[in-house]
Design a protein around this motif. Structure first.
Motif, mmCIF file in Angstrom:
data_model
loop_
_atom_site.group_PDB
_atom_site.id
_atom_site.type_symbol
_atom_site.label_atom_id
_atom_site.label_comp_id
_atom_site.label_asym_id
_atom_site.label_seq_id
_atom_site.Cartn_x
_atom_site.Cartn_y
_atom_site.Cartn_z
ATOM 1 N N GLY A 77 0.762 -1.202 0.077
ATOM 2 C CA GLY A 77 0.062 -0.173 -0.054
ATOM 3 C C GLY A 77 0.707 1.233 -0.150
ATOM 4 O O GLY A 77 0.276 2.324 0.130
ATOM 5 N N VAL A 78 2.074 1.190 -0.424
ATOM 6 C CA VAL A 78 2.952 2.413 -0.315
ATOM 7 C C VAL A 78 2.730 3.165 -1.454
ATOM 8 O O VAL A 78 2.984 2.633 -2.589
ATOM 9 N N GLY A 79 2.664 4.680 -1.354
ATOM 10 C CA GLY A 79 2.311 5.373 -2.559
ATOM 11 C C GLY A 79 1.231 5.221 -3.333
ATOM 12 O O GLY A 79 0.335 4.544 -3.036
ATOM 13 N N PHE A 80 1.178 5.957 -4.367
ATOM 14 C CA PHE A 80 0.161 6.074 -5.255
ATOM 15 C C PHE A 80 -0.318 4.627 -5.902
ATOM 16 O O PHE A 80 -1.531 4.115 -5.624
ATOM 17 N N LEU A 81 0.721 3.925 -6.478
ATOM 18 C CA LEU A 81 0.548 2.652 -6.960
ATOM 19 C C LEU A 81 -0.034 1.287 -5.954
ATOM 20 O O LEU A 81 -0.738 0.654 -6.073
ATOM 21 N N GLY A 82 0.695 1.788 -4.590
ATOM 22 C CA GLY A 82 0.223 0.676 -3.745
ATOM 23 C C GLY A 82 -1.228 1.140 -3.161
ATOM 24 O O GLY A 82 -1.869 0.091 -3.023
ATOM 25 N N GLN A 83 -1.832 2.220 -3.401
ATOM 26 C CA GLN A 83 -3.345 2.266 -3.115
ATOM 27 C C GLN A 83 -4.201 2.032 -4.116
ATOM 28 O O GLN A 83 -5.270 1.369 -3.766
ATOM 29 N N VAL A 84 -3.530 2.160 -5.434
ATOM 30 C CA VAL A 84 -4.344 1.620 -6.506
ATOM 31 C C VAL A 84 -4.382 -0.043 -6.401
ATOM 32 O O VAL A 84 -5.482 -0.503 -6.415
ATOM 33 N N LEU A 85 -3.197 -0.719 -6.052
ATOM 34 C CA LEU A 85 -3.326 -2.367 -5.840
ATOM 35 C C LEU A 85 -4.240 -2.513 -4.830
ATOM 36 O O LEU A 85 -4.832 -3.429 -4.809
ATOM 37 N N LEU A 86 -4.035 -1.813 -3.509
ATOM 38 C CA LEU A 86 -4.993 -2.303 -2.439
ATOM 39 C C LEU A 86 -6.348 -2.291 -2.670
ATOM 40 O O LEU A 86 -7.261 -2.682 -2.204
ATOM 41 N N SER A 87 -6.794 -1.240 -3.708
ATOM 42 C CA SER A 87 -8.339 -1.137 -4.247
ATOM 43 C C SER A 87 -8.792 -2.186 -4.848
ATOM 44 O O SER A 87 -9.798 -2.279 -5.000
ATOM 45 N N ARG A 88 -7.941 -3.214 -5.188
ATOM 46 C CA ARG A 88 -8.495 -4.185 -6.113
ATOM 47 C C ARG A 88 -8.055 -5.464 -5.434
ATOM 48 O O ARG A 88 -7.680 -5.628 -4.407
ATOM 49 N N ASP A 89 -8.992 -6.662 -5.851
ATOM 50 C CA ASP A 89 -8.885 -7.891 -5.286
ATOM 51 C C ASP A 89 -7.662 -8.499 -5.350
ATOM 52 O O ASP A 89 -6.801 -8.196 -6.183
ATOM 53 N N GLU A 90 -7.519 -9.753 -4.754
ATOM 54 C CA GLU A 90 -6.227 -10.508 -4.833
ATOM 55 C C GLU A 90 -5.900 -10.968 -6.185
ATOM 56 O O GLU A 90 -4.773 -10.925 -6.384
ATOM 57 N N ARG A 91 -6.947 -11.504 -6.922
ATOM 58 C CA ARG A 91 -6.487 -11.812 -8.252
ATOM 59 C C ARG A 91 -6.027 -11.136 -8.937
ATOM 60 O O ARG A 91 -4.847 -10.961 -9.946
ATOM 61 N N THR A 92 -6.607 -9.641 -8.876
ATOM 62 C CA THR A 92 -5.907 -8.696 -9.910
ATOM 63 C C THR A 92 -4.739 -8.056 -9.467
ATOM 64 O O THR A 92 -3.546 -7.928 -10.143
ATOM 65 N N ARG A 93 -4.473 -8.373 -8.043
ATOM 66 C CA ARG A 93 -3.024 -7.941 -7.539
ATOM 67 C C ARG A 93 -2.078 -8.906 -7.973
ATOM 68 O O ARG A 93 -1.013 -8.525 -8.582
ATOM 69 N N ALA A 94 -2.533 -10.252 -8.169
ATOM 70 C CA ALA A 94 -1.553 -11.243 -8.574
ATOM 71 C C ALA A 94 -1.265 -11.166 -9.876
ATOM 72 O O ALA A 94 -0.223 -11.405 -10.503
ATOM 73 N N GLU A 95 -2.298 -10.651 -10.773
ATOM 74 C CA GLU A 95 -1.899 -10.544 -12.189
ATOM 75 C C GLU A 95 -0.806 -9.233 -12.502
ATOM 76 O O GLU A 95 0.114 -9.453 -13.081
ATOM 77 N N ALA A 96 -0.996 -8.310 -11.695
ATOM 78 C CA ALA A 96 -0.166 -7.085 -11.663
ATOM 79 C C ALA A 96 1.106 -7.588 -11.206
ATOM 80 O O ALA A 96 2.397 -7.284 -11.816
ATOM 81 N N ARG A 97 1.470 -8.510 -10.343
ATOM 82 C CA ARG A 97 2.710 -8.905 -9.865
ATOM 83 C C ARG A 97 3.279 -9.850 -11.070
ATOM 84 O O ARG A 97 4.383 -9.795 -11.161
ATOM 85 N N ARG A 98 2.305 -10.579 -11.717
ATOM 86 C CA ARG A 98 2.803 -11.662 -12.803
ATOM 87 C C ARG A 98 3.600 -10.828 -13.973
ATOM 88 O O ARG A 98 4.550 -10.826 -14.456
ATOM 89 N N HIS A 99 2.824 -9.451 -14.260
ATOM 90 C CA HIS A 99 3.425 -8.481 -15.332
ATOM 91 C C HIS A 99 4.889 -7.981 -14.713
ATOM 92 O O HIS A 99 5.608 -7.731 -15.437
ATOM 93 N N PHE A 100 4.632 -7.602 -13.436
ATOM 94 C CA PHE A 100 5.971 -7.017 -12.992
ATOM 95 C C PHE A 100 7.217 -8.130 -13.086
ATOM 96 O O PHE A 100 8.261 -7.546 -13.482
ATOM 97 N N ASP A 101 7.002 -9.324 -12.809
ATOM 98 C CA ASP A 101 7.951 -10.294 -12.732
ATOM 99 C C ASP A 101 8.482 -10.250 -14.136
ATOM 100 O O ASP A 101 9.444 -10.515 -14.490
#
Length: 127
Positions: A77-101
């Motif tokens: 939840g740190v910073g703007f992107l952290g707040q964006v991620l925390l506003s989404r469900d776990e599946r969406t956060r996992a998809e973002a992490r997959r793209h990050f990797d």
């Protein structure tokens, strides 16, 4: 700083690749055309405040870090992107992490750390 160097843009690219949109309760991030985020804009800001000999230089470096460490800020939840991620469900956060990797592989060094190109504006002036 706009455009952000590739290392600084990595997290945003991953979130965008996952199709994660900014929630309505968060204001939009600063735009490219906002003067305080450009060297000439920062120097003018100081001049308009009555300072003299205002100047701005760009500092550049490679930020070396582990992928998990770099992801941990927004994931918590740190910073703007952290707040964006925390506003989404776990599946969406996992998809973002997959793209990050996937995206972070272009910065991977032989020692397993990422070498992320970064930059900052350093502004100075006299009274």
């Amino acid at each position: 700083m706009h455009p952000a160097p590739a290392g600084q843009a990595l997290l945003g690219r991953a979130v965008a690749a996952a199709g994660v949109a900014r929630p309505a309760h968060l204001p939009p991030p600063p735009g490219e055309d906002e003067l305080p985020h450009r060297p000439d804009g920062l120097a003018r800001l100081l001049t308009s405040a009555g300072l003299r000999e205002a100047r701005c230089e760009t500092l550049r470096w490679q930020h070396r870090t582990g992928a998990d460490e770099w992801w941990s800020g927004p994931a918590n939840g740190v910073g703007f992107l952290g707040q964006v991620l925390l506003s989404r469900d776990e599946r969406t956060r996992a998809e973002a992490r997959r793209h990050f990797d996937t995206l972070s592989r272009e910065f991977l060094c032989e020692d397993g750390l990422l070498a992320l190109p970064h930059a900052a504006l350093l502004v100075s002036a006299r009274r």
